[in-house]
Design a protein around this motif. Sequence first.
Motif, PDB file in Angstrom:
ATOM      1  N   UNK A 174       0.840  -1.202   0.000  1.00  0.00           N
ATOM      2  CA  UNK A 174       0.000   0.000   0.000  1.00  0.00           C
ATOM      3  C   UNK A 174       0.865   1.236   0.000  1.00  0.00           C
ATOM      4  N   UNK A 175       0.255   2.333  -0.434  1.00  0.00           N
ATOM      5  CA  UNK A 175       1.003   3.587  -0.517  1.00  0.00           C
ATOM      6  C   UNK A 175       1.505   4.032   0.849  1.00  0.00           C
ATOM      7  N   UNK A 176       2.420   4.950   0.800  1.00  0.00           N
ATOM      8  CA  UNK A 176       2.964   5.516   2.028  1.00  0.00           C
ATOM      9  C   UNK A 176       1.853   6.203   2.837  1.00  0.00           C
ATOM     10  N   UNK A 177       1.861   5.993   4.141  1.00  0.00           N
ATOM     11  CA  UNK A 177       0.926   6.696   5.004  1.00  0.00           C
ATOM     12  C   UNK A 177      -0.465   6.096   5.076  1.00  0.00           C
ATOM     13  N   UNK A 178      -0.634   4.866   4.591  1.00  0.00           N
ATOM     14  CA  UNK A 178      -1.978   4.279   4.588  1.00  0.00           C
ATOM     15  C   UNK A 178      -2.286   3.505   5.873  1.00  0.00           C
ATOM     16  N   UNK A 362      -2.217  10.438   2.166  1.00  0.00           N
ATOM     17  CA  UNK A 362      -2.986   9.438   2.902  1.00  0.00           C
ATOM     18  C   UNK A 362      -3.241   9.797   4.366  1.00  0.00           C
ATOM     19  N   UNK A 363      -3.407   8.771   5.226  1.00  0.00           N
ATOM     20  CA  UNK A 363      -3.827   9.025   6.604  1.00  0.00           C
ATOM     21  C   UNK A 363      -2.782   9.864   7.352  1.00  0.00           C
ATOM     22  N   UNK A 364      -1.514   9.651   7.003  1.00  0.00           N
ATOM     23  CA  UNK A 364      -0.471  10.436   7.681  1.00  0.00           C
ATOM     24  C   UNK A 364      -0.680  11.926   7.410  1.00  0.00           C
ATOM     25  N   UNK A 365      -1.045  12.266   6.170  1.00  0.00           N
ATOM     26  CA  UNK A 365      -1.273  13.668   5.810  1.00  0.00           C
ATOM     27  C   UNK A 365      -2.453  14.232   6.614  1.00  0.00           C
ATOM     28  N   UNK A 366      -3.512  13.427   6.729  1.00  0.00           N
ATOM     29  CA  UNK A 366      -4.688  13.861   7.484  1.00  0.00           C
ATOM     30  C   UNK A 366      -4.327  14.053   8.962  1.00  0.00           C
ATOM     31  N   UNK A 367      -3.577  13.118   9.491  1.00  0.00           N
ATOM     32  CA  UNK A 367      -3.178  13.200  10.899  1.00  0.00           C
ATOM     33  C   UNK A 367      -2.332  14.455  11.131  1.00  0.00           C
ATOM     34  N   UNK A 415       1.012  20.209  -6.456  1.00  0.00           N
ATOM     35  CA  UNK A 415       0.440  19.859  -5.150  1.00  0.00           C
ATOM     36  C   UNK A 415       1.020  18.568  -4.616  1.00  0.00           C
ATOM     37  N   UNK A 416       1.127  17.571  -5.513  1.00  0.00           N
ATOM     38  CA  UNK A 416       1.668  16.282  -5.069  1.00  0.00           C
ATOM     39  C   UNK A 416       3.119  16.457  -4.626  1.00  0.00           C
ATOM     40  N   UNK A 417       3.895  17.202  -5.426  1.00  0.00           N
ATOM     41  CA  UNK A 417       5.305  17.420  -5.050  1.00  0.00           C
ATOM     42  C   UNK A 417       5.399  18.115  -3.690  1.00  0.00           C
ATOM     43  N   UNK A 418       4.508  19.074  -3.468  1.00  0.00           N
ATOM     44  CA  UNK A 418       4.541  19.784  -2.189  1.00  0.00           C
ATOM     45  C   UNK A 418       4.260  18.814  -1.043  1.00  0.00           C
ATOM     46  N   UNK A 419       3.341  17.870  -1.284  1.00  0.00           N
ATOM     47  CA  UNK A 419       2.991  16.906  -0.234  1.00  0.00           C
ATOM     48  C   UNK A 419       4.159  16.019   0.144  1.00  0.00           C
TER      49      UNK A 419
END
Length: 454
Positions: A174-178, A362-367, A415-419
């Motif tokens: 799974x992707x990073x941060x899932x 993903x969830x890490x970004x939300x957290x 946006x993705x690069x910034x993330x």
Amino acid sequence: MPDKKMREKLRILIVDDSTETLEILQRQLNAAGYAARVAPGVAEAIGILEFHPVDLVITDMKMPRASGLDLVRYIRQNAPDTEIMIMTAYPCIEGAVQSVKDGAEDYLTKPFTNAELLAAIERIREKLALRRSAHAAAAPSPTFGIIGESPAMRAVYALIDKAASTLVNVLISGESGTGKELVPRAIHYGGDRASAPFVSVNCTAIPDTLIESELFGHVKGAFTGAKESRTGFFQIADGGTIFLDEIGDASPNLQGKLLRVLQNKEIHMVGSSHLRKVDTRVIAATHKDLRSLVSKGLFREDLFYRIDVIDIPVPPLRERSDDVMILMNHFLAKFSKEMHREIPEFTDSALMAIRSHSWPGNVRELENLVQRLMVVVDSGRIDVADLPPALRGQIPAKTWRARPLAEVEAEHIDNVLAEVDGNKTRAAEILGIDRKTLRLKLKRAGRLENPPEE
Ligand SMILES: Nc1ncnc2c1ncn2[C@@H]1O[C@H](COP(=O)(O)OP(=O)(O)OP(=O)(O)O)[C@@H](O)[C@H]1O
Ligand SMILES: [Mg+2]
């Protein structure tokens, strides 16, 4: 026995077309220690229910646009855990009876006294507490701290259950941060090995020279500096589970050593010729596509097949948008407790922006977002302006204008690069294109000075 949730304030939504009634009831209920919100109609009520968990809806029956009955049906379909109480004037008692058939818990005939209202709410609160504690006893959470109720996460829970009931090796992808790191614990603690050790090893963190000693241990004097003998991870996890995180980044040397122990189920400590049987269950995780690493010759095929017996793909957050609000509430509760701060209120447009964001991190970004908002915003109220630019841009607002695809693409790439803090490899992975294509696109968008490599 009321559970903890029930000892907290009962969350009530009052729906009535008369603002006067709303004001009076809200005042009465808040004074009685409930947390009451109000909505002047069915549409507004649904808007609130989408974003806020509500324990009990008290609704008027006859309202000008949609009726209380419509709301009852909406709630039964979309929020089955929410209780409903109907307020009705005597002439339409039949409608109330119908609404009870459709799933309302109770009805109150207008006019009613404050005491009658509070007594009815208490009856419902008791029922709710009973039902919740029965539910908790019947189905202990199988998820071990993994939050989410979307179909995509339910599929993950089913695989966790399956993995917990066997001893075969598991690969979590799974992707990073899932949330991949939460899965192995759920499997271990949900299975027969729960009382045996769970050992977590990050494959990128072991220096190549220490691999054998870390995995299998060494005896005293095995090499310079080996003053004491030391037990390795596999032996510590004997009878339990070893979690090999970031397996896609394991060096060829580490891959070789892992293959040997998985094949033979025995180890010897560095400096000793004594072979020791180990019974260690292996769960591995990676954000990389192991199959494609195998085809490129970067990951051993024989090791891949040893590990990939049960494959648990953890879905990215954009495929489980239903979970965004649930996860956000979870993190709000967690950080407010940690920081001793009140949980802030969100405006509806801020919630809308959060819901419609694509969550590349993903969830890490939300957290991280929730944590940052709780640190930065002092007012106790979070509006769109408080959100980072990448989220603000997501609101389907009047600002939409027809423009070239290339421009939209370039903005999305930015946006993705910034993330991912400018990490082009990660950005290319998230975008589902290779690095070279990403460089080409960046160049075309005038974001890159140098021509692409090769
Ligand atoms: N479903 C979930 N419920 C609760 N917390 C979650 C969930 N998913 C992720 N988290 C939290 O989000 C953060 C990132 O998750 P985690 O570290 O497991 O990601 P990962 O998939 O291992 O990412 P990476 O590939 O970058 O290592 C952690 O703090 C984790 O606790
Ligand atoms: Mg991880």
